[in-house]
Design a protein around this motif. Sequence first.
Motif, short mmCIF file in Angstrom:
data_model
loop_
_atom_site.label_atom_id
_atom_site.label_comp_id
_atom_site.label_asym_id
_atom_site.label_seq_id
_atom_site.Cartn_x
_atom_site.Cartn_y
_atom_site.Cartn_z
N ASN A 46 76.13 36.79 63.38
CA ASN A 46 77.17 37.82 63.53
C ASN A 46 77.07 38.79 62.37
OD1 ASN A 46 78.63 36.66 61.25
ND2 ASN A 46 79.28 35.04 62.67
N ALA A 47 77.91 39.81 62.40
CA ALA A 47 77.83 40.87 61.39
C ALA A 47 78.09 40.34 59.99
CB ALA A 47 78.80 41.99 61.73
N GLY A 48 79.03 39.41 59.87
CA GLY A 48 79.32 38.84 58.55
C GLY A 48 78.13 38.10 57.98
N TYR A 49 77.51 37.30 58.84
CA TYR A 49 76.32 36.56 58.39
C TYR A 49 75.21 37.52 57.99
CZ TYR A 49 71.84 34.19 58.78
OH TYR A 49 70.57 33.74 58.53
N LEU A 50 74.91 38.51 58.85
CA LEU A 50 73.80 39.41 58.54
C LEU A 50 74.09 40.24 57.31
CD1 LEU A 50 71.02 40.38 59.35
CD2 LEU A 50 72.08 42.08 60.83
N ALA A 51 75.33 40.67 57.13
CA ALA A 51 75.69 41.44 55.93
C ALA A 51 75.41 40.63 54.67
CB ALA A 51 77.16 41.84 56.00
N LEU A 53 62.53 52.08 58.21
CA LEU A 53 62.20 52.07 56.79
C LEU A 53 63.41 52.03 55.88
CD1 LEU A 53 59.24 54.64 56.68
CD2 LEU A 53 59.12 52.16 56.56
N ARG A 54 64.61 51.97 56.46
CA ARG A 54 65.81 51.89 55.62
C ARG A 54 65.80 50.60 54.80
NH1 ARG A 54 70.64 54.00 57.83
NH2 ARG A 54 71.75 52.75 56.28
N PRO A 55 66.13 50.69 53.51
CA PRO A 55 66.31 49.45 52.73
C PRO A 55 67.45 48.63 53.35
CG PRO A 55 66.21 51.37 51.29
CD PRO A 55 66.34 51.89 52.68
N ALA A 56 67.27 47.34 53.43
CA ALA A 56 68.26 46.50 54.10
C ALA A 56 69.65 46.64 53.48
CB ALA A 56 67.81 45.04 54.06
N TYR A 57 69.72 46.73 52.15
CA TYR A 57 71.02 46.80 51.49
C TYR A 57 71.79 48.07 51.81
CZ TYR A 57 69.27 50.22 48.12
OH TYR A 57 68.75 51.36 47.55
N SER A 58 71.09 49.11 52.30
CA SER A 58 71.72 50.41 52.49
C SER A 58 72.53 50.52 53.78
CB SER A 58 70.65 51.51 52.48
OG SER A 58 69.86 51.48 53.67
N LEU A 59 72.44 49.53 54.64
CA LEU A 59 73.16 49.61 55.92
C LEU A 59 74.67 49.45 55.70
CD1 LEU A 59 70.27 49.21 57.03
CD2 LEU A 59 71.27 47.81 58.84
N SER A 60 75.43 50.29 56.37
CA SER A 60 76.88 50.17 56.30
C SER A 60 77.35 49.02 57.18
CB SER A 60 77.53 51.47 56.79
OG SER A 60 77.33 51.63 58.20
N LEU A 102 73.77 46.85 64.83
CA LEU A 102 72.46 46.22 64.87
C LEU A 102 72.54 44.82 65.48
CD1 LEU A 102 69.47 46.20 64.28
CD2 LEU A 102 69.99 45.54 61.91
N VAL A 103 73.53 44.05 65.09
CA VAL A 103 73.70 42.71 65.66
C VAL A 103 73.90 42.81 67.17
CG1 VAL A 103 75.26 40.72 65.79
CG2 VAL A 103 74.56 41.61 63.57
N LEU A 104 74.73 43.74 67.59
CA LEU A 104 74.99 43.91 69.03
C LEU A 104 73.72 44.36 69.75
CD1 LEU A 104 77.08 43.90 71.30
CD2 LEU A 104 77.60 46.29 70.75
N ALA A 105 72.96 45.26 69.13
CA ALA A 105 71.72 45.74 69.75
C ALA A 105 70.71 44.62 69.90
CB ALA A 105 71.13 46.88 68.91
N ILE A 106 70.56 43.79 68.88
CA ILE A 106 69.63 42.67 68.94
C ILE A 106 70.01 41.73 70.08
CG2 ILE A 106 68.90 40.54 67.76
CD1 ILE A 106 69.00 42.17 65.13
N LYS A 107 71.28 41.39 70.17
CA LYS A 107 71.73 40.49 71.23
C LYS A 107 71.50 41.11 72.61
CE LYS A 107 75.31 38.18 68.43
NZ LYS A 107 75.01 36.75 68.63
#
Length: 273
Positions: free
Chosen positions: A142-147, A187-194, A201-206
Amino acid sequence: MPELPEIETIKTGLASHIIDKIIINYEKKCKVLRQILSNNFDILLNARILSIMRRAKYLLINLDNSFTIVIHLGMSGSFTIQPANYSSQKHDHVIFYLDNQQQLVFNDPRRFGMIYLLPQEKLLDQQIFKALGPEPLTEQFNAGYLASKLAKRHKIIKNVIMDNNIVVGVGNIYASESLFRAKIHPLRPAYSLSHMEIIDLVLAIKNVLISSIAAGGTTLKDFINANSKPGYFQQELLIYNRAGKPCFICSNIIRKIILAGRGSYYCGYCQVI
């Protein structure tokens, strides 16, 4: 390479053919795949198949003798059900003969796949499973986990979501498709995602994985399901393998770059870095 949707499709296709069937014989046509094949295949004889599962890109066939057949298809492997009159083909490396006269055939031209025979006791604690992240279609992803996994991580986001230690099964095709649908540049750095981008992104992957499973997976070259049929999700691809073609959303030209040795596709307008 077969990814989560393809393995899930094979699992579903095999279930109706093999559950409750007995392995009456086997044939090993080679000694080495990715690794040396086990010498204890005789433990399979007269074992009944209780269930078939998937963990990440592994198929798990559980037997009534407390062992599990674990199968990884590597880059180009297939695992199909065949009739009694099936004639062995080139690159058929292992064949399981069932008491309903059908054959389970492991074919792998490149020999990057593998078959393991493992005891069921603490199966998922085995080395090949220990470091795997959560399944993407579970509530644990979920978003919390991925964040929590992206925070302070400077690697580019595409490589991060393809890391099986973070989440399993998001292969190259599905990473490109998910990032496009979430409007995130690879190419976005992972930490830069809001936080909202992580939710998207989580929803799109699912959604991408669910759609691919419903379509029977993606066949670009050689993937076939348990019944030797191709998948059809390639007809729904919005970005992958479309370099030089107009974006379906904005009509700008889709671009291709190489990341970690894999072709990556993005729209420079829809996915601003």
